[in-house]
Each structure stands twice: as structure tokens, then as C-alpha cells.
Write an enzyme that holds these catalytic residues in place. Sequence first.
Site, short mmCIF file in Angstrom:
data_model
loop_
_atom_site.label_atom_id
_atom_site.label_comp_id
_atom_site.label_asym_id
_atom_site.label_seq_id
_atom_site.Cartn_x
_atom_site.Cartn_y
_atom_site.Cartn_z
N MET A 30 0.77 -1.21 0.05
CA MET A 30 0.11 0.17 -0.04
C MET A 30 0.76 1.32 0.01
SD MET A 30 -3.69 -0.95 2.27
CE MET A 30 -2.86 -0.52 3.89
N LEU A 33 6.42 3.46 1.39
CA LEU A 33 7.32 2.40 1.79
C LEU A 33 8.38 2.51 2.78
CD1 LEU A 33 8.09 1.67 -2.09
CD2 LEU A 33 6.43 0.59 -0.37
N HIS A 37 9.11 -3.15 3.59
CA HIS A 37 8.80 -3.48 2.18
C HIS A 37 10.05 -3.53 1.47
CE1 HIS A 37 5.40 -0.42 3.49
NE2 HIS A 37 4.66 -1.64 2.95
N GLN A 63 -10.45 -2.46 1.88
CA GLN A 63 -10.13 -3.37 3.30
C GLN A 63 -10.08 -2.30 4.44
OE1 GLN A 63 -6.22 -4.07 1.26
NE2 GLN A 63 -5.10 -3.70 3.34
N GLY A 149 4.66 -10.32 4.37
CA GLY A 149 5.43 -10.22 5.46
C GLY A 149 4.57 -10.97 6.64
N GLN A 155 -3.18 -12.24 7.69
CA GLN A 155 -3.18 -11.79 6.26
C GLN A 155 -2.37 -12.98 5.36
OE1 GLN A 155 -3.22 -7.93 4.23
NE2 GLN A 155 -0.89 -8.71 3.90
N SER A 187 6.18 -0.11 10.35
CA SER A 187 4.79 0.15 9.91
C SER A 187 4.70 1.33 9.33
CB SER A 187 3.74 -0.27 10.81
OG SER A 187 2.53 0.10 10.36
N SER A 188 3.94 1.48 8.30
CA SER A 188 3.63 3.05 7.47
C SER A 188 2.91 3.70 8.55
CB SER A 188 2.65 2.88 6.28
OG SER A 188 3.38 1.76 5.26
N ARG A 189 1.90 2.84 9.52
CA ARG A 189 1.15 3.88 10.50
C ARG A 189 1.99 4.22 11.80
NH1 ARG A 189 -2.91 -0.20 9.05
NH2 ARG A 189 -4.71 0.79 8.17
#
Length: 285
Positions: A30, A33, A37, A63, A149, A155, A187-189
Site C-alpha cells: 500500500m 514504503l 517493504h 479493506q 510479510g 493476512q 509500519s507505515s502507520r
Amino acid sequence: MRTFEKIADLRRYLAEMRAGGKRIGFVPTMGFLHKGHMALMRAVKEDPEVDLSVVSIFVNPLQFGPQEDYRSYPRDLGRDEELCISAGMDVLFIPAVEEMYPEGFATSVEVTGVTEVLCGRSRPGHFKGVATVVTKLFNIVQPDCAYFGIKDAQQFVVIKRMVRDLNLPVKIKAHPTVREEDGLAVSSRNVYLTKDERRAATVLYRSLECTAAEIRKGERDALRLKRMLTEKISAEPLARLDYAEVLSWPDLRPVDVLRRGEVLAAVAAYFGRARLIDNVLVEVE
Ligand code: AMP
């Protein structure tokens, strides 16, 4: 690196490559990066079964729940493109939402069972969105293998099950979780975190590691482990626990007494507006 926005253009190019005997390795993301990633992209580049590496960046609206962070999810395409080039990717696919979900889109893919626990329970419809977009991406790219991952352990299980159940001709490969020096899963978050929340968020991995240590020391009572995990995370004032579970791996079933094989200890918690997840897989002797 070649960048494609249109499905038809990408398919035409990949068909040519495939006809030339190239085996395709795929990393769906998503975007925004990070080191996690990058590790997946390195793995696909170094994979002796891969001749052509494809990465996709698509923030998949399907999602995200209505109250979730779809609109504010971090995005930086310019930077991402540079990172994909630096990782040596051959192809970048960045479709627009209308390209993936044109007017009248009405089909979905749903995996049952393994989606009914953990994030599947907290985020209704999330894995339906994931399974649907990954099916579409697999049909568009037609990769020989795809990397996921273990950071998103459920997932991974859902995708494996879907590929098996629907006889999709793709080999699913796992990559271990990439962490910051203090253990926080990348994490991107993580960009949502304030300085204090960032410090507090290390409680997730520390608590999971304590759980793993207890198991290695011989603790076999899953309920006791789950209680310990819950208490450790709840002791952090900036954490709001969503779930803490100890489940069988890879079928994600509740267990009373840990048996030989692998178990998954998995947690999700909010730190401010960031919902973070993490897990460890532990070998039970
Ligand atoms: P995302 O962009 O968050 O959808 O992630 C794209 C892929 O990267 C998924 O297969 C994730 O499981 C994987 N991934 C995300 N974070 C990490 C991490 N810290 N370590 C390893 N893989 C990761």
C-alpha cells in the site's frame, strides 16, 4: 524501472516478458514504503526463482472500515518510486482506484474460518477487501511467486488459504518481520505516533517476547499466557488494547494447552490514532 498505471498496458508488457521465459516475482504493497517493504523487495530480487520483479502500490479502499484511516493513510508516491528504483525493481504498478474498481464493480472474494479471529473480528470486512484486491492483483500480474510479510501473520494465512482453495497458480512466500532497533515492528502507520506514543509502542514487542520466553521456559497454559500478555500491554497507559491472543499456527484456532509445533502470539493496540499490530511465532518443543 517501468511504471504502469493502466491494467491493459501492464498486462501487455508482462505477457511479452512471460513469453520470453521470464518468471515473475511480485510484492503487493500500500506504499509509504519502509524497511519492511524494502526487505520484501530485496527478497524478490535475490530469489533464484525470479527473473522479473514487480511491485504494486495501491491503497485499497475495500479493506478499510468506514471509521478507519483510508483517507488519511500516509502516501508519498514520489518517494516510493525512488525507493522502488533503488531496490532494483523492474516494474512498478500504481493503479488509480477507478482503474481497479470501475463503476459497477460487484464481486468479492471471502475466506471464512481463519478470518473470524484477531483482526478479522476487530475489522469486519477487512480480509474480504484484502482477498478481493489480492485476487485481482494476482490475475493482473499473474506472478509465479508473491511475497508477504509475517508482520501481517493473519493476512499471510488468509492469502495462503485462498490460493489453495481457488487453485491460484502462484507460490506464496513469507518474509519475517522487520523491526526498529528497539523492537517496534516497522509500519507505515508508525508515522501517526507522537514521541511519547512511539516510546510506549515498544510495549507490544516486549510483551510478545516475554510470552515467547515463558513458552520456552515450559509454560503450556494458553489462557495464562494470554492473561500475561493482556496485563503487560494494559499496564502501558498510552496503549488501548484491541486483542491479545495465543493461537495455533497456521490454522489460527484457540488452544487450551500448547502442543508441539508452532503457536502464534498476536496483539493489536491503539496508541493515539494509530492501530498497531504485532506477533511472534514460537516453536513449542
Ligand atoms: P502494506 O503496505 O502495509 O500493505 O504491506 C505490504 C507488505 O509488506 C505486506 O506483505 C506486509 O506484511 C509487509 N510488511 C509490512 N510491514 C512489514 C515489516 N515490518 N516486516 C516485514 N514485512 C512487512
